[in-house]
Each structure stands twice: as structure tokens, then as C-alpha cells.
Design an enzyme around this catalytic site. Structure first.
Site, PDB file in Angstrom:
ATOM      1  N   ASP A  28      62.569  22.357  37.251  1.00 30.22           N
ATOM      2  CA  ASP A  28      61.518  22.577  38.237  1.00 30.22           C
ATOM      3  C   ASP A  28      60.834  23.883  37.852  1.00 30.22           C
ATOM      4  O   ASP A  28      61.438  24.960  37.964  1.00 30.22           O
ATOM      5  CB  ASP A  28      62.137  22.669  39.636  1.00 30.22           C
ATOM      6  CG  ASP A  28      61.101  22.880  40.731  1.00 30.22           C
ATOM      7  OD1 ASP A  28      59.963  23.289  40.425  1.00 30.22           O
ATOM      8  OD2 ASP A  28      61.440  22.661  41.914  1.00 30.22           O
ATOM      9  N   VAL A  29      59.605  23.809  37.383  1.00 29.00           N
ATOM     10  CA  VAL A  29      58.951  24.997  36.823  1.00 29.00           C
ATOM     11  C   VAL A  29      58.692  26.075  37.872  1.00 29.00           C
ATOM     12  O   VAL A  29      58.395  27.225  37.522  1.00 29.00           O
ATOM     13  CB  VAL A  29      57.635  24.630  36.113  1.00 29.00           C
ATOM     14  CG1 VAL A  29      57.884  23.702  34.935  1.00 29.00           C
ATOM     15  CG2 VAL A  29      56.614  24.045  37.075  1.00 29.00           C
ATOM     16  N   ASN A  57      51.518  22.019  31.681  1.00 30.11           N
ATOM     17  CA  ASN A  57      50.842  20.878  32.281  1.00 30.11           C
ATOM     18  C   ASN A  57      51.331  20.529  33.675  1.00 30.11           C
ATOM     19  O   ASN A  57      50.593  19.901  34.445  1.00 30.11           O
ATOM     20  CB  ASN A  57      51.031  19.669  31.351  1.00 30.11           C
ATOM     21  CG  ASN A  57      50.628  18.369  31.984  1.00 30.11           C
ATOM     22  OD1 ASN A  57      49.447  18.092  32.182  1.00 30.11           O
ATOM     23  ND2 ASN A  57      51.616  17.544  32.335  1.00 30.11           N
ATOM     24  N   TYR A  90      44.764  23.141  45.465  1.00 24.40           N
ATOM     25  CA  TYR A  90      44.634  22.740  44.058  1.00 24.40           C
ATOM     26  C   TYR A  90      43.531  23.536  43.362  1.00 24.40           C
ATOM     27  O   TYR A  90      43.733  24.092  42.273  1.00 24.40           O
ATOM     28  CB  TYR A  90      44.339  21.244  43.996  1.00 24.40           C
ATOM     29  CG  TYR A  90      44.301  20.669  42.602  1.00 24.40           C
ATOM     30  CD1 TYR A  90      45.473  20.387  41.920  1.00 24.40           C
ATOM     31  CD2 TYR A  90      43.089  20.374  41.979  1.00 24.40           C
ATOM     32  CE1 TYR A  90      45.456  19.840  40.644  1.00 24.40           C
ATOM     33  CE2 TYR A  90      43.048  19.822  40.704  1.00 24.40           C
ATOM     34  CZ  TYR A  90      44.242  19.563  40.042  1.00 24.40           C
ATOM     35  OH  TYR A  90      44.206  19.026  38.771  1.00 24.40           O
ATOM     36  N   LYS A 104      43.824  26.264  40.250  1.00 28.11           N
ATOM     37  CA  LYS A 104      43.190  25.985  38.964  1.00 28.11           C
ATOM     38  C   LYS A 104      42.185  27.085  38.589  1.00 28.11           C
ATOM     39  O   LYS A 104      42.032  27.413  37.405  1.00 28.11           O
ATOM     40  CB  LYS A 104      42.518  24.611  38.995  1.00 28.11           C
ATOM     41  CG  LYS A 104      43.508  23.452  39.097  1.00 28.11           C
ATOM     42  CD  LYS A 104      44.519  23.458  37.953  1.00 28.11           C
ATOM     43  CE  LYS A 104      45.432  22.253  37.975  1.00 28.11           C
ATOM     44  NZ  LYS A 104      46.368  22.225  36.820  1.00 28.11           N
TER      45      LYS A 104
END
Length: 246
Positions: free
Chosen positions: A55-56, A82, A151, A155
Site C-alpha cells: 500500500d503506497v 502510477n 483527485y 494531480k
């Protein structure tokens, strides 16, 4: 050797498969083992794929991921950052739970930082020194969709992360770039053909492109000599409503 996060599906799986076909050894990172093993099964004869659950958003998981990568392959030449999540779809900003915001930030931004930091340390220390990091930015790094505050914010932040890592990596032979992707055909975009909410409030179908075109672009970026770098590139479905969005 390459590390691909979010390798169990979508863009991550396509990029991992493309790198494996190109002769790379690839560490496949994701939260669930079964999808990673499905990706590993796409490796052609002679190629090496190593699934590692991680789990990053968890520092200990990221540390273990890169320890496994270095333990098996002794170096890290490429990180494709990613792993990401959109969060709850269609939720207005005033109704977005903090827990949902935090999950998106922890995965998309904090996870990208943790993986980049671990890769940076490995690339700085190894011999020969250096390597490449490619961040998955999305066209939402430039223009938002309706109801996408978490989101879109992450980003946009990834663009700053990319620039800062690129600057700091110069003296160590570490090249850092970003690919901004629009409407690649994956599970995440499966509903776009039926209709997606537009900036004017209408629901309209949107075109998508083959995810293989994204994978080939990432491979091109990955295989440049470290003296050359694609700092930013945008790959999108030609007719998607991005230019002029809003």
C-alpha cells in the site's frame, strides 16, 4: 529494473506488460496479490516479473517494496509512479467526507512522494548511479472535471513534485518526468462511452483511446538515455473534451 505501482490493473498493468516485452525486469506493486500475479502471467518467456504487495500510502510498505526490489535485482533503474484513486464519484465538494479526501491525498500524493523518495535514495547510492522516475499526472493536472476536487488537487500537486524531483535529481543522474493521460480505456473510464458529466452540467459520451498507446509512450520515456528527458507529455484520446474544457 523497473518498479511499477498500481500494476494490478489498468494503466499500470499495460505499462508493466509493455516493459516486460521490452526486456525489462519489473517489480509489480499493488495492494492485492492476485491481480499482480495476473499481470506477471503476461510476461513473455525469459522476462522476470516480481509481484510485491504494498500500500503506497504506508511508509513501511514502501520501504519493504524497495527492499524487495533491491534484494532481488540489486538496483532500481525506473519507477513508474502510477498508483492512484479518483475517490467517490460525483460528490460535490461541500459533501465530500474528510476521510475520502484523505484517502485520495494519501494514495495519489503521499504515496507518489514515498515511492519517489525510496527510488531516489536507491538511484543515488547505486553503481552506476542514476535512474528515471515517471509520474502519472493525468490531464486533471491541468483542468478539472466536475466534482473531482481531491483527485484534481493531488494531480496538480504531482506536477510540483515532478518539477522539484527533476531539479534535485540533476546532480545525481536522476531524470524525472510526467505523463498526463486523458481517457485511456481502462476500468476507471469504462462509463465514459455511456456518458460523463461535463462542465456545463450536461451528460455526454466521451471517446477513449487504447491503453496500449499510453504504455508505448511510457516505454519511450523510460528507454531514453539519462542525458535526455521527457519532462512533461500529454497523451489523450484525440477528440476528448480537454482542450477548451470548461
Amino acid at each position: 529494473m523497473a518498479v511499477v505501482t498500481g500494476a494490478g490493473s489498468g494503466i499500470g498493468r499495460a505499462v508493466a506488460a509493455e516493459l516486460l516485452r521490452g526486456g525489462w525486469s519489473v517489480v509489480l506493486a499493488g495492494r492485492r496479490l492476485a491481480p499482480l500475479e495476473e499481470t506477471a502471467a503476461l510476461a513473455p518467456p525469459g522476462a522476470t516479473a516480481l509481484p510485491v504487495t504494498a500500500d503506497v500510502s504506508q511508509p513501511a510498505d514502501v520501504e519493504a517494496l524497495f527492499a524487495a526490489a533491491r534484494g532481488r535485482f540489486h538496483r532500481v533503474d525506473l519507477l513508474f509512479n502510477n498508483a492512484g484513486t479518483f475517490g467517490p464519484a460525483g460528490v460535490p465538494v461541500e459533501e465530500l467526507p474528510y476521510e475520502a479526501w484523505r484517502q485520495v491525498v494519501d494514495t495519489n500524493l503521499n504515496g507518489a512522494f514515498l515511492c519517489a523518495q525510496a527510488a531516489y535514495r536507491a538511484m543515488k547510492e547505486q553503481t552506476p548511479r542514476g535512474g528515471r522516475i515517471i509520474n502519472n499526472g493525468s490531464v486533471s493536472a491541468h483542468a478539472p472535471r466536475p466534482h473531482s476536487v481531491a483527485y484534481t488537487a493531488t494531480k496538480h500537486a504531482l506536477t510540483g513534485l515532478t518539477k522539484s524531483l527533476s531539479l534535485d535529481g540533476r546532480r545525481h543522474g536522476i531524470a524525472v518526468g510526467q505523463i498526463d493521460i486523458g481517457n485511456a480505456a481502462t476500468d476507471m473510464t469504462a462509463g465514459m462511452a455511456a456518458g460523463a458529466l461535463q462542465a456545463n452540467g450536461e451528460i455526454a459520451p466521451e471517446p477513449v483511446m487504447d491503453v496500449a498507446d499510453v504504455a508505448r509512450t511510457v516505454r519511450h520515456m523510460a528507454e531514453l538515455p539519462l542525458e535526455a528527458n521527457v519532462q512533461f507529455t500529454t497523451v489523450m484520446a484525440t477528440a476528448m473534451p480537454y482542450v477548451g474544457r470548461g
